[in-house]
Design an enzyme around this catalytic site. Structure first.
Site, mmCIF file in Angstrom:
data_model
loop_
_atom_site.group_PDB
_atom_site.id
_atom_site.type_symbol
_atom_site.label_atom_id
_atom_site.label_comp_id
_atom_site.label_asym_id
_atom_site.label_seq_id
_atom_site.Cartn_x
_atom_site.Cartn_y
_atom_site.Cartn_z
ATOM 1 N N LYS B 73 17.508 -9.621 16.910
ATOM 2 C CA LYS B 73 16.501 -10.258 16.231
ATOM 3 C C LYS B 73 15.846 -9.135 15.650
ATOM 4 C CE LYS B 73 13.767 -14.913 14.820
ATOM 5 N NZ LYS B 73 13.366 -15.666 15.885
ATOM 6 N N SER B 148 15.211 -20.121 13.551
ATOM 7 C CA SER B 148 15.126 -19.278 12.829
ATOM 8 C C SER B 148 16.222 -17.904 13.505
ATOM 9 C CB SER B 148 13.862 -18.205 12.697
ATOM 10 O OG SER B 148 13.265 -17.916 14.030
ATOM 11 N N SER B 172 13.690 -21.791 18.194
ATOM 12 C CA SER B 172 14.329 -21.009 17.097
ATOM 13 C C SER B 172 15.279 -20.247 17.558
ATOM 14 C CB SER B 172 13.696 -19.534 16.194
ATOM 15 O OG SER B 172 13.080 -20.444 15.095
#
Lengths: 90, 479
Positions: B73, B148, B172
């Site tokens: 990420k 997210s 997330s």
């Protein structure tokens, strides 16, 4: 909520459009958050961290740190060995 | 291909790391235009690491992840490789140091193939708040992948990587894993070092794996967990072997079903899948017990005060001086204000405003302190429940993946999509989401299994037992 005051505290320059939009949206969220007042929490200890975090000490010994060029490599304005900032002291 | 399968194939000589990396990039090139999982790809770096992996294997110096391509990420710092947080303010930021988690993966020989898309600074539930484009749900390109960590979940679901890391502040990792039909684990707070994770809400943030199956989740946990002197909140706990419980029976295990999670607004098909999953666990010997987590309905309100307050403080560092975007202004304050106005997107600004307001003089006790007290109540709910049960099982999300654009105009509706995952962060306990079915529109449904503090072993054990007894994790999107 006084959006201009809060935006200044947060160092955000908002357009008029953003001020209107955000004060409505954030205001709606705050109304929702007022739900918390249904709970009586007078006797409840606040939790800042889920585990009781105590000070974590280490020996005050020098260790390798970022070399100056690396620390400056991402600076948007620099001057030799320094960060450049707008004039602060008159 | 999973980590476990790729590792075996490499060790047996059936596939070479270079072939694997090239095949993955071919797949990425074919799909990425439609999926949009990555902010940046590290092609050259990956090819040279693959050659290095082949040399290491020849010299019998293979490690746990030698030759295994993973995605990270883009809010986790990778030295010398752009890390943007999907924000304009960090568009050109090149970290001068490596995060502890990726350092550990590197020590085990992993190959970084790219940095995945996210909601800007991990603030969002749909990955629509990225400054660098949308990520689509591989099961339905008109729908969001969740957020997210939407890029990481979409990359895993579409086989654009073997596995990935995400971060989870209020859901997330678990929510996008549920929306994309993959496995996502949020570890106990303090289990995994946050050093090098760009801070959003420091008392809630945790890094964790997003994988194709439960065993891979345990394999990555073995590598990334453990005490780190660079993160003073990382727990000094003995190392665990998270794979050791896999395959053990769950007979007699008490499974708490909180009644507050089966409420109005829960999608019927999601509810049916989760209830079927509970029956399956019962058939494997688990004992369902109805429990109550009475303060669940206050979690969203408490979370959005605490997370935004911490964020308003953490994001004060973006001042246009040391790194990131700088916009010129008439004086210092004007420079700060213009920089932050141009650099941050709408959701980040909204959260900074809410957090600044909550912490501002005169409101602190009414909002921040109050929310911290409610956090205590939520944490105590879990502690009481865990006196009687071993794990807690819930739906991960109230609905399957929603449509792109459906909730973006209404922040409160977006926040409410995290209603089943936020409490876990507030309490600091671990939670995993695993696939447990599909809706009639062929959208994945996630089952959340929550454990006691530092008891990832139990949730992995239950997740693995369920996975072995079902085939949901083997289904692939038709892309």
């Amino acid at each position: 909520m006084e959006i201009e005051h809060v935006a200044l505290l947060a160092r955000l320059k908002l357009s008029e459009k953003e001020k209107n939009l955000f004060s409505g949206q954030v205001g709606g969220v705050i109304d929702y958050i007022d739900k918390l007042n249904e709970l009586d929490t007078k006797e409840i200890e606040p939790t800042a961290h889920v585990f009781p975090v105590k000070n974590v000490f280490r020996k005050d010994k020098s260790r390798p740190s970022l070399p100056r060029e690396k620390a400056l490599q991402n600076a948007p304005r620099k001057d030799g060995k320094y960060y450049r900032v707008p004039k602060i002291i008159e | 291909m999973s980590i476990d399968e790729a590792r075996s194939a490499i060790v047996r000589g059936e596939i070479r790391p270079l072939e694997l990396v090239i095949a993955l990039f071919e797949r990425i090139d074919a799909l990425e235009e439609r999926v949009g999982a990555y902010v940046s790809l590290t092609r050259e770096n990956a090819l040279s690491r693959a050659r290095q992996a082949e040399d290491d294997l020849k010299q019998n110096a293979g490690k746990a992840l030698t030759g295994i391509p993973l995605a990270i990420k883009d809010n986790i710092c990778t030295e010398g490789i752009k890390t943007t947080c999907s924000s304009k303010i960090l568009e050109n930021f090149i970290p001068p140091y490596e995060s502890s988690v990726t350092q550990r993966l590197k020590s085990e020989g992993y190959i970084l193939i790219g940095k995945t898309n996210l909601d800007e600074f991990a603030m969002g539930s749909s990955t629509e708040n990225s400054a660098f484009g949308l990520t689509k749900n591989p099961w339905d390109f008109e729908r969001v992948p969740g957020g997210s960590s939407g890029g990481s979940a979409a990359a895993v679901a579409s086989d654009e990587c073997i596995a990935a890391l995400g971060s989870d502040t209020g859901g997330s990792i678990r929510q996008p894993a549920a929306f994309c039909g993959v496995v996502g684990l949020k570890p106990t707070y303090g289990r995994v070092s946050r050093y090098g994770l760009v801070a959003f809400a420091s008392s809630l943030d945790q890094i964790g794996p997003i994988t194709k199956n439960v065993r891979d989740s345990a394999i990555l946990m073995n590598i990334i967990s453990g005490h780190d002197p660079y993160d003073s909140t990382s727990a000094d706990m003995p190392a665990s072997d998270f794979t050791s419980g896999l395959g053990q029976e769950i007979k007699g295990l008490k499974i708490g079903i909180p009644k507050e999670y089966f409420i109005e607004g829960l999608d019927k098909e999601v509810e049916n899948s989760v209830k079927e999953a509970i029956k399956k666990l019962e058939s494997l010997g688990g004992i369902p017990v109805e429990i109550s987590l009475p303060h669940t309905e206050y979690a969203v309100a408490a979370y959005y005060i605490l997370a935004t307050s911490e964020a308003s403080s953490n994001l004060a560092r973006y001042d246009g001086v040391k790194y990131g975007l700088r916009s010129d202004g008439e004086d210092l304050i004007d420079m700060y204000m213009r920089t932050r106005d141009e650099g941050f997107g709408a959701e980040v600004k909204r959260r900074i405003i809410l957090g600044t307001y909550a912490l501002s003089s005169g409101y602190y006790d009414a909002y921040y302190k109050k929310a911290q007290q409610v956090r205590t109540l939520i944490k105590e709910d879990f502690e009481k429940a865990f006196e009687n049960v071993d794990v807690i099982v819930t739906p991960t999300t109230p609905t399957p993946a929603f449509k792109i654009g459906e909730k973006i105009e209404d922040p409160l509706q977006m926040y409410l999509t995290d209603i089943f995952t936020l409490s876990v962060n507030l309490a600091g306990v671990p939670g995993i989401s695993i696939p447990c079915g599909f809706t009639s529109r062929n959208l994945p449904v996630g089952l959340q299994i929550i454990g006691k503090h530092f008891d990832e072993e139990s949730i992995l054990k239950v997740a693995y037992a369920y996975e072995q007894a079902t085939d949901w994790h083997k289904k692939k999107p038709n892309i």
